[in-house]
Design a protein around this motif. Structure first.
Motif, PDB file in Angstrom:
ATOM      1  N   ASP A  45       0.848  -1.195   0.000  1.00  0.00           N
ATOM      2  CA  ASP A  45       0.000   0.000   0.000  1.00  0.00           C
ATOM      3  C   ASP A  45       0.877   1.236   0.000  1.00  0.00           C
ATOM      4  O   ASP A  45       0.728   2.130  -0.816  1.00  0.00           O
ATOM      5  CB  ASP A  45      -0.981  -0.005   1.180  1.00  0.00           C
ATOM      6  CG  ASP A  45      -0.294  -0.054   2.528  1.00  0.00           C
ATOM      7  OD1 ASP A  45       0.841  -0.555   2.623  1.00  0.00           O
ATOM      8  OD2 ASP A  45      -0.893   0.408   3.521  1.00  0.00           O
ATOM      9  N   ARG A  71       4.681   3.002   5.013  1.00  0.00           N
ATOM     10  CA  ARG A  71       3.666   2.464   5.929  1.00  0.00           C
ATOM     11  C   ARG A  71       2.447   2.085   5.103  1.00  0.00           C
ATOM     12  O   ARG A  71       2.053   2.910   4.291  1.00  0.00           O
ATOM     13  CB  ARG A  71       3.276   3.591   6.899  1.00  0.00           C
ATOM     14  CG  ARG A  71       2.779   3.212   8.254  1.00  0.00           C
ATOM     15  CD  ARG A  71       1.653   4.085   8.763  1.00  0.00           C
ATOM     16  NE  ARG A  71       0.447   3.614   8.122  1.00  0.00           N
ATOM     17  CZ  ARG A  71      -0.271   4.346   7.285  1.00  0.00           C
ATOM     18  NH1 ARG A  71       0.016   5.600   7.024  1.00  0.00           N
ATOM     19  NH2 ARG A  71      -1.332   3.847   6.682  1.00  0.00           N
ATOM     20  N   ASP A  72       1.853   0.929   5.221  1.00  0.00           N
ATOM     21  CA  ASP A  72       2.031  -0.171   6.145  1.00  0.00           C
ATOM     22  C   ASP A  72       2.931  -1.254   5.582  1.00  0.00           C
ATOM     23  O   ASP A  72       3.036  -2.313   6.187  1.00  0.00           O
ATOM     24  CB  ASP A  72       0.681  -0.816   6.481  1.00  0.00           C
ATOM     25  CG  ASP A  72      -0.351   0.194   6.964  1.00  0.00           C
ATOM     26  OD1 ASP A  72      -0.011   1.108   7.717  1.00  0.00           O
ATOM     27  OD2 ASP A  72      -1.515   0.093   6.555  1.00  0.00           O
ATOM     28  N   TRP A  87      -2.857  -4.806   0.810  1.00  0.00           N
ATOM     29  CA  TRP A  87      -4.246  -4.539   1.206  1.00  0.00           C
ATOM     30  C   TRP A  87      -5.106  -4.772  -0.025  1.00  0.00           C
ATOM     31  O   TRP A  87      -4.765  -4.298  -1.108  1.00  0.00           O
ATOM     32  CB  TRP A  87      -4.413  -3.078   1.640  1.00  0.00           C
ATOM     33  CG  TRP A  87      -3.907  -2.730   3.002  1.00  0.00           C
ATOM     34  CD1 TRP A  87      -2.651  -2.340   3.327  1.00  0.00           C
ATOM     35  CD2 TRP A  87      -4.666  -2.697   4.227  1.00  0.00           C
ATOM     36  NE1 TRP A  87      -2.569  -2.070   4.674  1.00  0.00           N
ATOM     37  CE2 TRP A  87      -3.794  -2.281   5.249  1.00  0.00           C
ATOM     38  CE3 TRP A  87      -5.989  -2.989   4.549  1.00  0.00           C
ATOM     39  CZ2 TRP A  87      -4.200  -2.146   6.572  1.00  0.00           C
ATOM     40  CZ3 TRP A  87      -6.393  -2.844   5.869  1.00  0.00           C
ATOM     41  CH2 TRP A  87      -5.505  -2.427   6.864  1.00  0.00           C
ATOM     42  N   ASP A 125      -6.369  -1.623  -1.984  1.00  0.00           N
ATOM     43  CA  ASP A 125      -5.269  -0.966  -2.696  1.00  0.00           C
ATOM     44  C   ASP A 125      -4.855  -1.817  -3.896  1.00  0.00           C
ATOM     45  O   ASP A 125      -4.573  -1.298  -4.979  1.00  0.00           O
ATOM     46  CB  ASP A 125      -4.056  -0.781  -1.779  1.00  0.00           C
ATOM     47  CG  ASP A 125      -4.404  -0.078  -0.470  1.00  0.00           C
ATOM     48  OD1 ASP A 125      -5.306  -0.557   0.243  1.00  0.00           O
ATOM     49  OD2 ASP A 125      -3.775   0.941  -0.153  1.00  0.00           O
ATOM     50  N   TYR A 130     -14.004  -4.497   0.986  1.00  0.00           N
ATOM     51  CA  TYR A 130     -12.792  -5.087   0.405  1.00  0.00           C
ATOM     52  C   TYR A 130     -13.063  -6.553   0.045  1.00  0.00           C
ATOM     53  O   TYR A 130     -12.621  -7.030  -0.994  1.00  0.00           O
ATOM     54  CB  TYR A 130     -11.608  -5.002   1.375  1.00  0.00           C
ATOM     55  CG  TYR A 130     -10.839  -3.678   1.377  1.00  0.00           C
ATOM     56  CD1 TYR A 130     -11.400  -2.513   0.875  1.00  0.00           C
ATOM     57  CD2 TYR A 130      -9.541  -3.602   1.882  1.00  0.00           C
ATOM     58  CE1 TYR A 130     -10.696  -1.308   0.893  1.00  0.00           C
ATOM     59  CE2 TYR A 130      -8.831  -2.406   1.904  1.00  0.00           C
ATOM     60  CZ  TYR A 130      -9.408  -1.262   1.417  1.00  0.00           C
ATOM     61  OH  TYR A 130      -8.700  -0.082   1.439  1.00  0.00           O
ATOM     62  N   HIS A 181     -11.203   7.310   4.545  1.00  0.00           N
ATOM     63  CA  HIS A 181     -10.851   7.722   5.907  1.00  0.00           C
ATOM     64  C   HIS A 181     -11.672   8.927   6.403  1.00  0.00           C
ATOM     65  O   HIS A 181     -11.304   9.514   7.407  1.00  0.00           O
ATOM     66  CB  HIS A 181      -9.366   8.084   5.963  1.00  0.00           C
ATOM     67  CG  HIS A 181      -8.443   6.889   6.018  1.00  0.00           C
ATOM     68  ND1 HIS A 181      -8.474   5.960   7.016  1.00  0.00           N
ATOM     69  CD2 HIS A 181      -7.450   6.480   5.180  1.00  0.00           C
ATOM     70  CE1 HIS A 181      -7.537   5.040   6.819  1.00  0.00           C
ATOM     71  NE2 HIS A 181      -6.912   5.323   5.706  1.00  0.00           N
ATOM     72  N   GLU A 206      -1.076   9.467   0.416  1.00  0.00           N
ATOM     73  CA  GLU A 206      -2.130   8.590   0.953  1.00  0.00           C
ATOM     74  C   GLU A 206      -3.419   9.352   1.215  1.00  0.00           C
ATOM     75  O   GLU A 206      -4.529   8.866   0.965  1.00  0.00           O
ATOM     76  CB  GLU A 206      -1.636   7.957   2.269  1.00  0.00           C
ATOM     77  CG  GLU A 206      -2.675   7.142   3.002  1.00  0.00           C
ATOM     78  CD  GLU A 206      -2.171   6.647   4.363  1.00  0.00           C
ATOM     79  OE1 GLU A 206      -1.173   7.196   4.862  1.00  0.00           O
ATOM     80  OE2 GLU A 206      -2.780   5.718   4.912  1.00  0.00           O
ATOM     81  N   TYR A 247      -4.321   9.558  11.301  1.00  0.00           N
ATOM     82  CA  TYR A 247      -3.523   9.005  12.411  1.00  0.00           C
ATOM     83  C   TYR A 247      -3.122  10.081  13.417  1.00  0.00           C
ATOM     84  O   TYR A 247      -2.181   9.917  14.183  1.00  0.00           O
ATOM     85  CB  TYR A 247      -2.282   8.298  11.846  1.00  0.00           C
ATOM     86  CG  TYR A 247      -2.618   7.512  10.602  1.00  0.00           C
ATOM     87  CD1 TYR A 247      -3.493   6.432  10.665  1.00  0.00           C
ATOM     88  CD2 TYR A 247      -2.123   7.891   9.352  1.00  0.00           C
ATOM     89  CE1 TYR A 247      -3.857   5.738   9.517  1.00  0.00           C
ATOM     90  CE2 TYR A 247      -2.474   7.191   8.208  1.00  0.00           C
ATOM     91  CZ  TYR A 247      -3.347   6.125   8.298  1.00  0.00           C
ATOM     92  OH  TYR A 247      -3.704   5.447   7.163  1.00  0.00           O
ATOM     93  N   HIS A 305       1.598   6.464  -1.889  1.00  0.00           N
ATOM     94  CA  HIS A 305       0.590   5.469  -1.556  1.00  0.00           C
ATOM     95  C   HIS A 305      -0.063   4.982  -2.850  1.00  0.00           C
ATOM     96  O   HIS A 305      -0.634   5.762  -3.596  1.00  0.00           O
ATOM     97  CB  HIS A 305      -0.440   6.076  -0.607  1.00  0.00           C
ATOM     98  CG  HIS A 305      -0.910   5.080   0.418  1.00  0.00           C
ATOM     99  ND1 HIS A 305      -0.092   4.590   1.396  1.00  0.00           N
ATOM    100  CD2 HIS A 305      -2.104   4.469   0.592  1.00  0.00           C
ATOM    101  CE1 HIS A 305      -0.760   3.730   2.154  1.00  0.00           C
ATOM    102  NE2 HIS A 305      -1.981   3.630   1.676  1.00  0.00           N
ATOM    103  N   TRP A 355      -2.668   3.516  -3.765  1.00  0.00           N
ATOM    104  CA  TRP A 355      -4.069   3.704  -4.152  1.00  0.00           C
ATOM    105  C   TRP A 355      -4.281   5.093  -4.762  1.00  0.00           C
ATOM    106  O   TRP A 355      -5.365   5.464  -5.150  1.00  0.00           O
ATOM    107  CB  TRP A 355      -5.013   3.421  -2.995  1.00  0.00           C
ATOM    108  CG  TRP A 355      -5.048   4.382  -1.831  1.00  0.00           C
ATOM    109  CD1 TRP A 355      -4.544   5.643  -1.767  1.00  0.00           C
ATOM    110  CD2 TRP A 355      -5.702   4.161  -0.575  1.00  0.00           C
ATOM    111  NE1 TRP A 355      -4.815   6.212  -0.544  1.00  0.00           N
ATOM    112  CE2 TRP A 355      -5.524   5.322   0.205  1.00  0.00           C
ATOM    113  CE3 TRP A 355      -6.432   3.099  -0.045  1.00  0.00           C
ATOM    114  CZ2 TRP A 355      -6.039   5.435   1.501  1.00  0.00           C
ATOM    115  CZ3 TRP A 355      -6.932   3.230   1.235  1.00  0.00           C
ATOM    116  CH2 TRP A 355      -6.734   4.375   1.999  1.00  0.00           C
TER     117      TRP A 355
HETATM  118  C1  RAM Z   1      -4.771   2.311   5.814  1.00  0.00           C
HETATM  119  C2  RAM Z   1      -3.890   2.193   4.627  1.00  0.00           C
HETATM  120  C3  RAM Z   1      -4.292   1.156   3.590  1.00  0.00           C
HETATM  121  C4  RAM Z   1      -5.780   1.003   3.504  1.00  0.00           C
HETATM  122  C5  RAM Z   1      -6.397   0.824   4.852  1.00  0.00           C
HETATM  123  C6  RAM Z   1      -7.876   0.673   4.812  1.00  0.00           C
HETATM  124  O1  RAM Z   1      -4.210   1.658   6.898  1.00  0.00           O
HETATM  125  O2  RAM Z   1      -3.865   3.446   4.081  1.00  0.00           O
HETATM  126  O3  RAM Z   1      -3.791   1.555   2.358  1.00  0.00           O
HETATM  127  O4  RAM Z   1      -6.160  -0.032   2.650  1.00  0.00           O
HETATM  128  O5  RAM Z   1      -6.116   1.958   5.635  1.00  0.00           O
END
Ligand code: RAM
Length: 586
Positions: free
Chosen positions: A276, A280-281, A285, A288, A343, A401, A547, A559, A569, A571
């Protein structure tokens, strides 16, 4: 203590205790209401299951789940067998920089030139010295250098601190005091302190980093000796093979730049699986993966990495047959702990697109039972009226998010999208009989959507609970094929004009919004949306796409600190897909 003070203290104590009791009580009331609602939803769901999923279909699903569980270890072997090769190249820094505050720069920090790299090499370093090397582009890989000595031998070790940064903010700001970072470790922030004993010596730092900049600080050294640095270099790695890059002619310099940044983002996330984010991470996923795979088909066309990623997820499916949202490769293949509802619905979508792009029917057939097994779990979230409602805490309803987003409408569309693609995959594989009941499911969902979620007056799909309208709600209903005729363009246009509608906060969310504009027959709006969102990142100097990006709040972070955000990132690589794909004529 006077009597008056005593009385005041007692009143305060009592007040505190009432507040605490009221809080506990209201929490209890809310929790029980939530529980009761989830139970009611569950009861409705069983009714829906009975109506749409006849006994024969339920039996097919059961057999598919058993088959899948039995194939898991074979799938992991297949994942190992198609581990992609990593291509490595050496990159040397191009300049030294320093970071200065600048309100006009991204997040308020700008890296400005601070001399030639050569001026920092073979130079005597002492405690308190600090150098920032700029490698000129975003890279993923390791770092090596040489310690050189001078006329006076070292009589003690040296301690150096290294900071690796994707963006200037990471060089300029201190780590927040450790608190609750939504379960994320502050160790994701790429900072290390090492002690070195030997001068001269060759050094290769032990970890892999994602960075453009490397800051070196001399924390401790000795006046009783001299040392310096030489041959500083990065060994960048990726499984994207530049030789396989599909030729493409950009319609304009603006689009060429956007595509290049998107492709670099993809390149740096292409490791032995699709990661991803390499900062981080650093893992696979499922959500992604789908977007990375789409951009990969238009660019590097590495089919092995998609196959390995699919098999890794398949082989780590849990004992209920659920494909978990994330999986690890190291130190050994392992499932991740997340259960993102939509997902799981995208697993079949990703298999279908992999089949369409590369024609690997054998893999698609091998994974088909697992695609069917997902239905069992997904159908458990839809009510008798064909409408999705949260059924409890076992799922993470993600979508994006966005804080404050009511996910109902978007989940409804995302699930329908998954069901539709599963049906399509079944047809392609000659297995439509296994999932024929999905036509019925989709018809009910379409009916439920128009009865419960469509608001004629507002011209949008809105959530039942609070009437909330969101960009991603409209987008997913359109992508899920649940909007009728003109409703598609209407809801997309209306939401674009609605200042109160909840917007996506990540390029992941904006990807689906852009895609939905195309599907709704609004290519001009789609292209304008992509250019204004990703184009803004380009204007702010992005080397790779981030991201999370909220144009009005550059420090936005899921975060709680932008230091934990990932700035490469995968995605976010949408422009490499949308600009190149023949599906979206430009
Ligand atoms: C975050 C990361 C990751 C994503 C998840 C849902 O931890 O950005 O890319 O798939 O969320």
């Amino acid at each position: 203590m006077s009597a008056k003070t005593k009385a005041i203290r007692t009143i305060r104590r009592k007040r505190k205790s009432y507040v605490r009791k009221a809080f506990v009580l209201s929490w209890f009331v809310c929790a029980s209401m939530g529980y009761a609602a989830a139970q009611a939803n569950r009861a409705e769901v069983s009714e829906f299951r009975r109506a749409v999923c006849p006994a024969a279909a339920a039996e097919t699903i059961r057999v598919c789940r058993e088959t899948s569980l039995g194939r898991r270890s074979a799938w992991l072997k297949k994942a190992e067998a198609c581990k992609p090769e990593l291509f490595r190249r050496e990159v040397v820094p191009v300049r030294l920089v320093k970071v200065v505050p600048d309100k006009a720069a991204f997040q308020g920090w700008r890296a400005v030139p601070n001399g030639a790299v050569d001026s920092a090499l073979r130079r005597m370093l002492k405690r308190g010295d600090m150098l920032i090397f700029d490698f000129g582009e975003h890279l993923v890989g390791s770092v090596a250098f040489r310690f050189v000595g001078f006329d006076k031998a070292m009589d003690a070790p040296m301690r150096l601190k290294f900071t690796f940064a994707e963006v200037p903010l990471e060089l300029a700001e201190d780590e927040p005091p450790s608190a609750d970072w939504r379960g994320l470790s502050l160790a994701w922030i790429q900072r290390e302190t090492f002690t070195f004993d030997n001068v001269p010596s060759e050094v290769k730092l032990p970890r892999r980093y994602a960075f453009r900049y490397m800051k070196v600080e001399v924390i401790a050294s000795t006046p009783g000796g001299k040392f310096g640095l030489d041959d500083v270099k990065a060994i960048a790695e990726t499984s994207a093979n530049e030789k396989n890059l599909r030729p493409w002619r950009a319609p304009s310099p603006e689009e060429a730049k956007m595509e290049e940044i998107a492709r670099r983002t993809l390149r740096d996330c292409m490791q032995t699986v699709f990661e991803d984010g390499p900062k981080r991470d650093r893992r696979l996923w499922l959500g992604d993966l789908r977007l990375e795979a789409l951009a990969n088909y238009e660019t590097y066309r590495n089919f092995e990495i998609v196959k390995r990623s699919l098999y890794l997820l398949a082989g780590t499916a849990d004992d209920t047959g659920l494909v978990r949202s994330d999986a690890y490769e190291r130190p050994a293949f392992r499932r991740g702990g997340c259960r993102i509802l939509e997902y799981a619905a995208f697993f079949a979508v990703t298999v279908l697109e992999y089949l369409e792009a590369g024609g690997d029917r054998e893999t698609a057939e091998d994974l088909w039972p697992l695609c069917v097994a997902q239905l069992d779990l997904l159908l458990n979230t839809i009510g008798a009226d064909g409408v999705f409602r949260p059924v409890g805490k076992e799922w993470w309803y993600f979508i994006d998010h966005c804080p404050g987003l009511d996910r109902q409408v978007a989940e409804q569309g995302a699930l329908a999208f998954g069901f539709r693609k599963t049906l399509e995959l079944g047809q392609k594989l000659g297995r439509e009989g296994d999932v024929a009941f999905l036509s019925n499911v989709l018809a009910r969902m379409a009916q439920g959507t128009s009865r419960r979620l469509w608001n004629e007056e507002r011209g949008m799909f809105v959530c039942e609970k609070d009437g909330q309208a969101s960009y991603l709600g409209q987008a997913w209903i359109v992508l899920g094929g649940l909007a009728e005729g003109e409703q598609m363009a209407r809801c997309m246009k209306t939401v674009l004009a609605d200042a109160k509608a909840v917007r996506p906060v990540s390029p992941y969310g904006h990807h689906y919004f852009t895609e939905a504009l195309y599907v709704a027959g609004l290519p001009r709006e789609a292209s304008a949306h992509m250019k204004s969102y990703w184009g803004r990142m380009v204007d702010l100097g992005a080397d790779t796409f981030w991201e999370v990006f909220v144009p009005e709040d550059e420090r936005a972070s899921p975060y709680r600190t932008p230091l934990l955000n990932s700035y490469c990132h995968a995605w976010s690589c949408a422009p490499a897909y949308f600009l190149r794909s023949a599906k979206y004529a430009h």
